[in-house]
Write a protein that holds these residues in place. Structure first.
Motif, mmCIF file in Angstrom:
data_model
loop_
_atom_site.group_PDB
_atom_site.id
_atom_site.type_symbol
_atom_site.label_atom_id
_atom_site.label_comp_id
_atom_site.label_asym_id
_atom_site.label_seq_id
_atom_site.Cartn_x
_atom_site.Cartn_y
_atom_site.Cartn_z
ATOM 1 N N THR A 4 42.475 6.217 67.125
ATOM 2 C CA THR A 4 42.640 5.363 65.958
ATOM 3 C C THR A 4 42.373 3.941 66.420
ATOM 4 O OG1 THR A 4 44.239 6.822 64.904
ATOM 5 C CG2 THR A 4 44.216 4.541 64.167
ATOM 6 N N PHE A 5 41.325 3.354 65.865
ATOM 7 C CA PHE A 5 40.952 1.985 66.191
ATOM 8 C C PHE A 5 41.575 1.042 65.173
ATOM 9 C CE2 PHE A 5 37.087 4.376 67.656
ATOM 10 C CZ PHE A 5 37.274 4.157 69.013
ATOM 11 N N ILE A 6 42.248 0.008 65.649
ATOM 12 C CA ILE A 6 42.742 -1.063 64.790
ATOM 13 C C ILE A 6 41.655 -2.136 64.816
ATOM 14 C CG2 ILE A 6 44.576 -2.751 64.398
ATOM 15 C CD1 ILE A 6 45.413 0.257 64.122
ATOM 16 N N ILE A 7 41.091 -2.417 63.641
ATOM 17 C CA ILE A 7 39.911 -3.273 63.554
ATOM 18 C C ILE A 7 40.253 -4.547 62.786
ATOM 19 C CG2 ILE A 7 37.504 -3.405 62.820
ATOM 20 C CD1 ILE A 7 37.548 -0.272 62.847
ATOM 21 N N LYS A 8 40.093 -5.669 63.444
ATOM 22 C CA LYS A 8 40.333 -6.981 62.834
ATOM 23 C C LYS A 8 39.034 -7.485 62.206
ATOM 24 C CE LYS A 8 44.548 -7.388 64.376
ATOM 25 N NZ LYS A 8 45.687 -7.364 63.513
ATOM 26 N N GLY A 9 39.174 -8.192 61.103
ATOM 27 C CA GLY A 9 38.016 -8.798 60.450
ATOM 28 C C GLY A 9 37.501 -8.026 59.253
ATOM 29 N N MET A 10 38.142 -6.916 58.937
ATOM 30 C CA MET A 10 37.733 -6.139 57.764
ATOM 31 C C MET A 10 38.420 -6.736 56.535
ATOM 32 S SD MET A 10 37.915 -2.228 59.212
ATOM 33 C CE MET A 10 37.231 -1.479 57.735
ATOM 34 N N SER B 124 28.972 6.539 61.834
ATOM 35 C CA SER B 124 28.169 7.727 61.527
ATOM 36 C C SER B 124 26.891 7.769 62.358
ATOM 37 C CB SER B 124 27.847 7.798 60.038
ATOM 38 O OG SER B 124 26.997 6.744 59.654
ATOM 39 N N LYS B 125 26.444 6.630 62.878
ATOM 40 C CA LYS B 125 25.248 6.580 63.718
ATOM 41 C C LYS B 125 25.556 6.852 65.190
ATOM 42 C CE LYS B 125 22.700 3.460 60.736
ATOM 43 N NZ LYS B 125 22.023 2.152 60.625
ATOM 44 N N GLN B 126 26.825 6.941 65.537
ATOM 45 C CA GLN B 126 27.225 7.165 66.920
ATOM 46 C C GLN B 126 27.207 8.660 67.242
ATOM 47 O OE1 GLN B 126 28.119 4.672 69.309
ATOM 48 N NE2 GLN B 126 27.040 3.541 67.715
ATOM 49 N N SER C 210 31.538 14.104 76.044
ATOM 50 C CA SER C 210 30.342 14.521 76.785
ATOM 51 C C SER C 210 29.090 13.887 76.169
ATOM 52 C CB SER C 210 30.216 16.047 76.791
ATOM 53 O OG SER C 210 29.922 16.535 75.495
ATOM 54 N N LEU C 211 29.230 13.324 74.961
ATOM 55 C CA LEU C 211 28.105 12.708 74.264
ATOM 56 C C LEU C 211 28.229 11.195 74.109
ATOM 57 C CD1 LEU C 211 27.730 15.321 71.384
ATOM 58 C CD2 LEU C 211 26.324 15.118 73.439
ATOM 59 N N ASN C 212 29.444 10.676 74.134
ATOM 60 C CA ASN C 212 29.675 9.258 73.899
ATOM 61 C C ASN C 212 30.998 8.867 74.542
ATOM 62 O OD1 ASN C 212 29.319 6.644 72.877
ATOM 63 N ND2 ASN C 212 28.715 7.391 70.855
ATOM 64 N N SER C 213 31.281 7.569 74.570
ATOM 65 C CA SER C 213 32.535 7.124 75.175
ATOM 66 C C SER C 213 33.283 6.185 74.238
ATOM 67 C CB SER C 213 32.276 6.413 76.503
ATOM 68 O OG SER C 213 31.673 5.155 76.278
ATOM 69 N N HIS C 214 34.566 6.098 74.463
ATOM 70 C CA HIS C 214 35.455 5.201 73.734
ATOM 71 C C HIS C 214 34.911 3.770 73.783
ATOM 72 C CE1 HIS C 214 39.208 2.667 73.791
ATOM 73 N NE2 HIS C 214 39.458 3.393 72.708
ATOM 74 N N SER C 215 34.520 3.314 74.950
ATOM 75 C CA SER C 215 34.047 1.935 75.107
ATOM 76 C C SER C 215 32.709 1.693 74.400
ATOM 77 C CB SER C 215 33.960 1.549 76.584
ATOM 78 O OG SER C 215 33.084 2.407 77.270
ATOM 79 N N ASN C 216 31.827 2.688 74.363
ATOM 80 C CA ASN C 216 30.559 2.537 73.634
ATOM 81 C C ASN C 216 30.793 2.412 72.135
ATOM 82 O OD1 ASN C 216 28.927 2.648 75.901
ATOM 83 N ND2 ASN C 216 28.429 4.810 75.646
ATOM 84 N N VAL C 217 31.728 3.170 71.608
ATOM 85 C CA VAL C 217 32.027 3.116 70.179
ATOM 86 C C VAL C 217 32.634 1.756 69.832
ATOM 87 C CG1 VAL C 217 33.376 4.157 68.309
ATOM 88 C CG2 VAL C 217 32.244 5.622 69.993
ATOM 89 N N LYS D 284 29.818 -5.294 68.039
ATOM 90 C CA LYS D 284 28.479 -5.872 67.913
ATOM 91 C C LYS D 284 28.220 -6.360 66.484
ATOM 92 C CE LYS D 284 23.639 -4.782 68.792
ATOM 93 N NZ LYS D 284 22.707 -3.747 69.248
ATOM 94 N N MET D 285 28.899 -5.754 65.524
ATOM 95 C CA MET D 285 28.742 -6.140 64.126
ATOM 96 C C MET D 285 29.709 -7.262 63.712
ATOM 97 S SD MET D 285 26.172 -4.441 63.155
ATOM 98 C CE MET D 285 26.202 -4.881 61.437
ATOM 99 N N GLY D 286 30.436 -7.824 64.675
ATOM 100 C CA GLY D 286 31.273 -8.976 64.384
ATOM 101 C C GLY D 286 32.738 -8.679 64.150
#
Length: 67
Positions: free
Chosen positions: A5-11, A25-27, A47-54, A60-62
């Motif tokens: 669960t990501f807590i996202i600031k700026g939304m 959805s693109k990840q 095995s396909l992606n990482s927490h840090s990449n997501v 990257k989108m601000g």
């Protein structure tokens, strides 16, 4: 696979929810469970992606993800 669960600031509203949904959805290896203003719950196949990449893709989108 691990759930996060990501807590996202700026939304600010529904537009931001849609932006986050598009980003996630693109990840590769990410399954979206719930997105609402300030929070996103996903499962990541590590095995396909990482927490840090997501997180990097979101930031990257601000937005800022609390760590």
């Amino acid at each position: 696979m691990k759930e996060y669960t990501f807590i996202i600031k700026g939304m600010g509203g529904e537009h931001c929810v849609n932006v986050i949904k598009t980003i996630l959805s693109k990840q590769q290896g990410v399954t979206i469970h719930q997105i609402e203003v300030g929070k996103a719950t996903v499962t990541i196949d590590e095995s396909l992606n990482s927490h840090s990449n997501v997180i990097a893709a979101i930031e990257k989108m601000g937005y800022k993800v609390e760590r």
